[in-house]
Scaffold this motif. Sequence first.
Motif, PDB file in Angstrom:
ATOM      1  N   VAL A 312       7.367   4.318  -4.733  1.00  0.00           N
ATOM      2  CA  VAL A 312       7.245   3.605  -3.468  1.00  0.00           C
ATOM      3  C   VAL A 312       6.276   2.446  -3.646  1.00  0.00           C
ATOM      4  CG1 VAL A 312       6.825   3.835  -0.988  1.00  0.00           C
ATOM      5  CG2 VAL A 312       7.466   5.842  -2.322  1.00  0.00           C
ATOM      6  N   VAL A 313       6.566   1.314  -3.029  1.00  0.00           N
ATOM      7  CA  VAL A 313       5.664   0.161  -3.033  1.00  0.00           C
ATOM      8  C   VAL A 313       5.166  -0.078  -1.615  1.00  0.00           C
ATOM      9  CG1 VAL A 313       5.476  -2.323  -3.408  1.00  0.00           C
ATOM     10  CG2 VAL A 313       6.723  -0.932  -5.040  1.00  0.00           C
ATOM     11  N   ALA A 314       3.877  -0.404  -1.481  1.00  0.00           N
ATOM     12  CA  ALA A 314       3.301  -0.767  -0.191  1.00  0.00           C
ATOM     13  C   ALA A 314       2.565  -2.094  -0.339  1.00  0.00           C
ATOM     14  CB  ALA A 314       2.334   0.312   0.301  1.00  0.00           C
ATOM     15  N   VAL A 315       2.640  -2.952   0.690  1.00  0.00           N
ATOM     16  CA  VAL A 315       1.987  -4.261   0.644  1.00  0.00           C
ATOM     17  C   VAL A 315       1.175  -4.487   1.913  1.00  0.00           C
ATOM     18  CG1 VAL A 315       3.832  -5.225  -0.789  1.00  0.00           C
ATOM     19  CG2 VAL A 315       3.933  -5.498   1.697  1.00  0.00           C
ATOM     20  N   GLY A 316       0.190  -5.367   1.795  1.00  0.00           N
ATOM     21  CA  GLY A 316      -0.648  -5.738   2.927  1.00  0.00           C
ATOM     22  C   GLY A 316      -1.455  -6.971   2.605  1.00  0.00           C
ATOM     23  N   PRO A 317      -2.323  -7.397   3.513  1.00  0.00           N
ATOM     24  CA  PRO A 317      -3.067  -8.640   3.314  1.00  0.00           C
ATOM     25  C   PRO A 317      -4.076  -8.600   2.184  1.00  0.00           C
ATOM     26  CG  PRO A 317      -3.834  -7.496   5.272  1.00  0.00           C
ATOM     27  CD  PRO A 317      -2.596  -6.791   4.823  1.00  0.00           C
ATOM     28  N   THR A 318      -4.470  -7.398   1.731  1.00  0.00           N
ATOM     29  CA  THR A 318      -5.455  -7.316   0.647  1.00  0.00           C
ATOM     30  C   THR A 318      -4.861  -6.839  -0.665  1.00  0.00           C
ATOM     31  OG1 THR A 318      -6.105  -5.057   1.259  1.00  0.00           O
ATOM     32  CG2 THR A 318      -7.320  -6.874   2.279  1.00  0.00           C
ATOM     33  N   GLY A 319      -3.539  -6.636  -0.735  1.00  0.00           N
ATOM     34  CA  GLY A 319      -2.968  -6.250  -2.011  1.00  0.00           C
ATOM     35  C   GLY A 319      -1.711  -5.422  -1.908  1.00  0.00           C
ATOM     36  N   SER A 320      -1.203  -5.039  -3.088  1.00  0.00           N
ATOM     37  CA  SER A 320       0.017  -4.237  -3.208  1.00  0.00           C
ATOM     38  C   SER A 320      -0.276  -3.003  -4.045  1.00  0.00           C
ATOM     39  CB  SER A 320       1.130  -5.049  -3.884  1.00  0.00           C
ATOM     40  OG  SER A 320       1.439  -6.212  -3.159  1.00  0.00           O
ATOM     41  N   ASP A 321       0.366  -1.892  -3.678  1.00  0.00           N
ATOM     42  CA  ASP A 321       0.150  -0.620  -4.361  1.00  0.00           C
ATOM     43  C   ASP A 321       1.485   0.002  -4.715  1.00  0.00           C
ATOM     44  OD1 ASP A 321      -2.936  -0.041  -3.649  1.00  0.00           O
ATOM     45  OD2 ASP A 321      -1.913  -0.891  -1.910  1.00  0.00           O
ATOM     46  N   VAL A 322       1.484   0.833  -5.755  1.00  0.00           N
ATOM     47  CA  VAL A 322       2.659   1.593  -6.129  1.00  0.00           C
ATOM     48  C   VAL A 322       2.289   3.067  -6.220  1.00  0.00           C
ATOM     49  CG1 VAL A 322       2.296   1.292  -8.624  1.00  0.00           C
ATOM     50  CG2 VAL A 322       4.589   1.771  -7.744  1.00  0.00           C
ATOM     51  N   SER A 323       3.194   3.904  -5.766  1.00  0.00           N
ATOM     52  CA  SER A 323       3.088   5.344  -5.967  1.00  0.00           C
ATOM     53  C   SER A 323       4.283   5.789  -6.787  1.00  0.00           C
ATOM     54  CB  SER A 323       3.073   6.085  -4.632  1.00  0.00           C
ATOM     55  OG  SER A 323       3.197   7.486  -4.840  1.00  0.00           O
TER      56      SER A 323
END
Length: 368
Positions: A312-323
Amino acid sequence: MTARNVLRPLTVVATASALAVPAPLLSAETAAASPQHEHGNHLQWKDLPTGSTARLRGLAPVNHDVAWVSGTLGTVLRTDDGGRTWDDVSPGGDTGALQFRDIEAFDAHRAVILSIGEGGDSRIYRTSDGGHSWHLGFTNDDPAAFYDCMSFWDDRHGLAMSDPVDGKFRVLSTRNGGRSWSVVDPSGMPPALDGEFAFAASGTCLVTAGTKDAWIATGGGAQSRVLRTHDHGLTWKAATTTIPSDPAAGIFSLAVRGTDDLVAVGGTLDDPTIGTDFSARSWDGGRRFWPGGDLGGYRSGSSWLTHSRNSVVAVGPTGSDVSLDGGRHWRTFDTSSLDSVECTKDGACWASGEAGRVAVLRGSAAHH
């Protein structure tokens, strides 16, 4: 604070791209064989210019080549060559001040856009000719309603949702691809909590799957909740989550895979850098949610990676993350600002955000 005054528009400059995450990059087998942080470091966003200055929270990629985005200043853009060039297909007329926070596209020619705002600023338009002409399908005439998101099961059947009216979330339904909409009988909707609403952050506070399942993400009240329906929006049930909720916090995005697997992400607008527990996950269609672990800071968009069972990928104003394990653990792989992310059936993963930015995810072995 309500959904009416959060997420104020920002306008700046632009970028875009169209590269795919190949199937081997984030496969379940690869994830099991190597530490998660190594794969997180292999991911990166590739940008190309859109020429826009709008904040593009609306995102609707169709495949590697075709994508639509929408946002502030009444903006709608479309590409059919993987983001190398963009056509401005904005509706024009009296829509120049509207914020098109959500867009849903069926192919290179057909798309539906939703604008947010008080009263008549909440509208839905449809095109069937690639954006050359747009037709108004719905205008809100209730001053208490404020529409946030929409989603479709297929090219005819879909829902749109508003913040609570008379103590319940209001739902619209279409059976003709967005040409017309009708209010769903609210008797099947549970009461809203005091102060509860949805965040119009990335067009994913309402998601659909299968042929009749849908989910709504909430915040603002004493608890963050996910409302679910298994009958095209006629009846809904609520489940609480562990994601913190207050007048500026809650769930901002849902990602669904099949009809059972959901990941919820969110945060707080007051300080987008704080917190480490802004995700939750469900494996039973949203009946129950478990804590999602170490997702830090505010994330406004999320999507399952297409060629992986668990990523899963998540994004926002301070960065992007992957699980790599279905939302149990997260790894930051980028610190730039994005608002929305969506992966297509053919494996492309597109994202969009402020300053006219559009990007596509690539890895160390990615190819055009």
